[in-house]
Design a protein around this motif. Structure first.
Motif, PDB file in Angstrom:
ATOM      1  N   PHE A  37       0.824  -1.204   0.000  1.00 31.36           N
ATOM      2  CA  PHE A  37       0.000   0.000   0.000  1.00 31.36           C
ATOM      3  C   PHE A  37       0.861   1.257   0.000  1.00 31.36           C
ATOM      4  O   PHE A  37       0.520   2.252  -0.649  1.00 31.36           O
ATOM      5  CB  PHE A  37      -0.924   0.004   1.217  1.00 31.36           C
ATOM      6  N   ASN A  38       1.964   1.214   0.714  1.00 34.57           N
ATOM      7  CA  ASN A  38       2.842   2.375   0.788  1.00 34.57           C
ATOM      8  C   ASN A  38       3.460   2.676  -0.573  1.00 34.57           C
ATOM      9  O   ASN A  38       3.682   3.837  -0.923  1.00 34.57           O
ATOM     10  CB  ASN A  38       3.944   2.119   1.819  1.00 34.57           C
ATOM     11  N   THR A  39       3.724   1.622  -1.342  1.00 42.35           N
ATOM     12  CA  THR A  39       4.256   1.816  -2.691  1.00 42.35           C
ATOM     13  C   THR A  39       3.228   2.470  -3.599  1.00 42.35           C
ATOM     14  O   THR A  39       3.558   3.333  -4.422  1.00 42.35           O
ATOM     15  CB  THR A  39       4.696   0.462  -3.283  1.00 42.35           C
ATOM     16  N   LEU A  40       1.972   2.080  -3.450  1.00 41.66           N
ATOM     17  CA  LEU A  40       0.918   2.649  -4.292  1.00 41.66           C
ATOM     18  C   LEU A  40       0.604   4.095  -3.929  1.00 41.66           C
ATOM     19  O   LEU A  40       0.319   4.917  -4.805  1.00 41.66           O
ATOM     20  CB  LEU A  40      -0.348   1.800  -4.181  1.00 41.66           C
ATOM     21  N   ILE A  41       0.631   4.397  -2.629  1.00 35.46           N
ATOM     22  CA  ILE A  41       0.341   5.774  -2.209  1.00 35.46           C
ATOM     23  C   ILE A  41       1.422   6.721  -2.721  1.00 35.46           C
ATOM     24  O   ILE A  41       1.150   7.800  -3.226  1.00 35.46           O
ATOM     25  CB  ILE A  41       0.212   5.850  -0.675  1.00 35.46           C
ATOM     26  N   ASN A  42       2.701   6.324  -2.564  1.00 39.62           N
ATOM     27  CA  ASN A  42       3.834   7.064  -3.144  1.00 39.62           C
ATOM     28  C   ASN A  42       3.835   8.533  -2.735  1.00 39.62           C
ATOM     29  O   ASN A  42       4.004   9.436  -3.559  1.00 39.62           O
ATOM     30  CB  ASN A  42       3.833   6.933  -4.674  1.00 39.62           C
ATOM     31  N   ASN A  43       3.594   8.777  -1.449  1.00 36.72           N
ATOM     32  CA  ASN A  43       3.599  10.140  -0.938  1.00 36.72           C
ATOM     33  C   ASN A  43       4.140  10.107   0.487  1.00 36.72           C
ATOM     34  O   ASN A  43       3.491   9.602   1.392  1.00 36.72           O
ATOM     35  CB  ASN A  43       2.188  10.730  -0.958  1.00 36.72           C
ATOM     36  N   ASN A  44       5.327  10.635   0.659  1.00 35.74           N
ATOM     37  CA  ASN A  44       5.974  10.599   1.972  1.00 35.74           C
ATOM     38  C   ASN A  44       5.301  11.508   2.992  1.00 35.74           C
ATOM     39  O   ASN A  44       5.528  11.367   4.200  1.00 35.74           O
ATOM     40  CB  ASN A  44       7.456  10.990   1.846  1.00 35.74           C
ATOM     41  N   ASN A  45       4.480  12.445   2.520  1.00 38.55           N
ATOM     42  CA  ASN A  45       3.798  13.352   3.446  1.00 38.55           C
ATOM     43  C   ASN A  45       2.582  12.711   4.107  1.00 38.55           C
ATOM     44  O   ASN A  45       2.017  13.284   5.033  1.00 38.55           O
ATOM     45  CB  ASN A  45       3.359  14.612   2.691  1.00 38.55           C
ATOM     46  N   LEU A  46       2.159  11.556   3.614  1.00 39.65           N
ATOM     47  CA  LEU A  46       0.970  10.888   4.159  1.00 39.65           C
ATOM     48  C   LEU A  46       1.392   9.649   4.940  1.00 39.65           C
ATOM     49  O   LEU A  46       0.956   8.537   4.659  1.00 39.65           O
ATOM     50  CB  LEU A  46       0.001  10.512   3.024  1.00 39.65           C
ATOM     51  N   LYS A  47       2.232   9.829   5.933  1.00 39.11           N
ATOM     52  CA  LYS A  47       2.692   8.711   6.740  1.00 39.11           C
ATOM     53  C   LYS A  47       1.562   8.183   7.628  1.00 39.11           C
ATOM     54  O   LYS A  47       0.819   8.948   8.229  1.00 39.11           O
ATOM     55  CB  LYS A  47       3.865   9.145   7.607  1.00 39.11           C
ATOM     56  N   GLY A  48       1.447   6.883   7.683  1.00 40.65           N
ATOM     57  CA  GLY A  48       0.406   6.263   8.494  1.00 40.65           C
ATOM     58  C   GLY A  48      -0.907   6.082   7.776  1.00 40.65           C
ATOM     59  O   GLY A  48      -1.848   5.540   8.351  1.00 40.65           O
TER      60      GLY A  48
END
Length: 224
Positions: free
Chosen positions: A57-68
């Motif tokens: 899921f973290n790979t798909l989101i691909n946005n470091n500002n949206l942690k968690g």
């Protein structure tokens, strides 16, 4: 005694309260004690599933500002898979086979994505209405098509999950109704067929919860 074929999906009981929907909240009483006990193989398996989903899921989101943010989608996957599996047991209400629950999950997610996207990334949202390389003469039609496709997303998410849950249970009910009037050989074949369908339903329960969470992430990634 069933009055019709779909009465098994009717969320009503003969008691004073509609007790069927309580199956959705059983996990609150069953799952928390696992965190206070010595880790078992089930805990290790579930931890492995969560870590794998988090990475994907973290790979798909691909946005470091949206942690968690992956925690929300892992929780969504968990509650859907739990209710799907719970519906495989006899005499337990399958809450995910009703649009009242699936729309409750999909509609607020879609609305929150749309509100966030149009308020913070308006230009990015307008760009998504016209695919790259579209001829100028087709742009008005593509805007209409993309807008309609965007608006029906929560409905397609909800209907896909509910329809897949209903289809397997309905097939099991149809096969079960054959039993009383069938011969010994037919009954054995029906039991084997129901066991195979039950295994298929277990796979569908996992796949549909994964698809629901994955599509929700893909929809959210378009507004960033």
């Amino acid at each position: 005694m069933m009055t019709n074929l779909f009465s098994s999906f009717d969320p009503s009981t003969n008691f004073f309260l509609p007790l069927n929907w309580l199956s959705t909240f059983l996990g609150m009483m069953i799952m928390p004690p696992m965190f206070w006990l010595i880790p078992s193989r089930t805990n290790f398996l579930w931890t492995k599933i969560i870590s794998t989903l988090h990475t994907e899921f973290n790979t798909l989101i691909n946005n470091n500002n949206l942690k968690g943010m992956t925690l929300m989608f892992i929780s969504l996957f968990s509650i859907i898979m739990y209710n799907n599996f719970l519906g495989l047991f006899p005499y337990i209400f399958t809450s995910t086979s009703h649009l009242i629950l699936t729309l409750t999950l999909s509609l607020p997610l879609w609305l929150s994505f749309m509100i966030y996207g149009w308020l913070n990334n308006s230009i990015h949202m307008f760009v998504h209405l016209v695919p790259q390389g579209t001829p100028p003469i087709l742009m008005p039609f593509m805007v209409c098509i993309e807008t309609i496709g965007n608006m029906i997303r929560p409905g397609t998410l909800a209907v896909r999950l509910a329809a897949n849950m209903i289809a397997g249970h309905l097939l099991l009910t149809l096969l079960g109704n054959i039993g009383p009037s069938a011969s010994f050989l037919i009954i054995n074949l029906v039991i084997i067929a129901q066991m195979m369908i039950l295994i298929l339903e277990a796979a569908v329960s996992m796949i549909q919860s994964y698809v629901f969470a994955m599509l929700s992430i893909l929809y959210s990634s378009e507004v960033n």
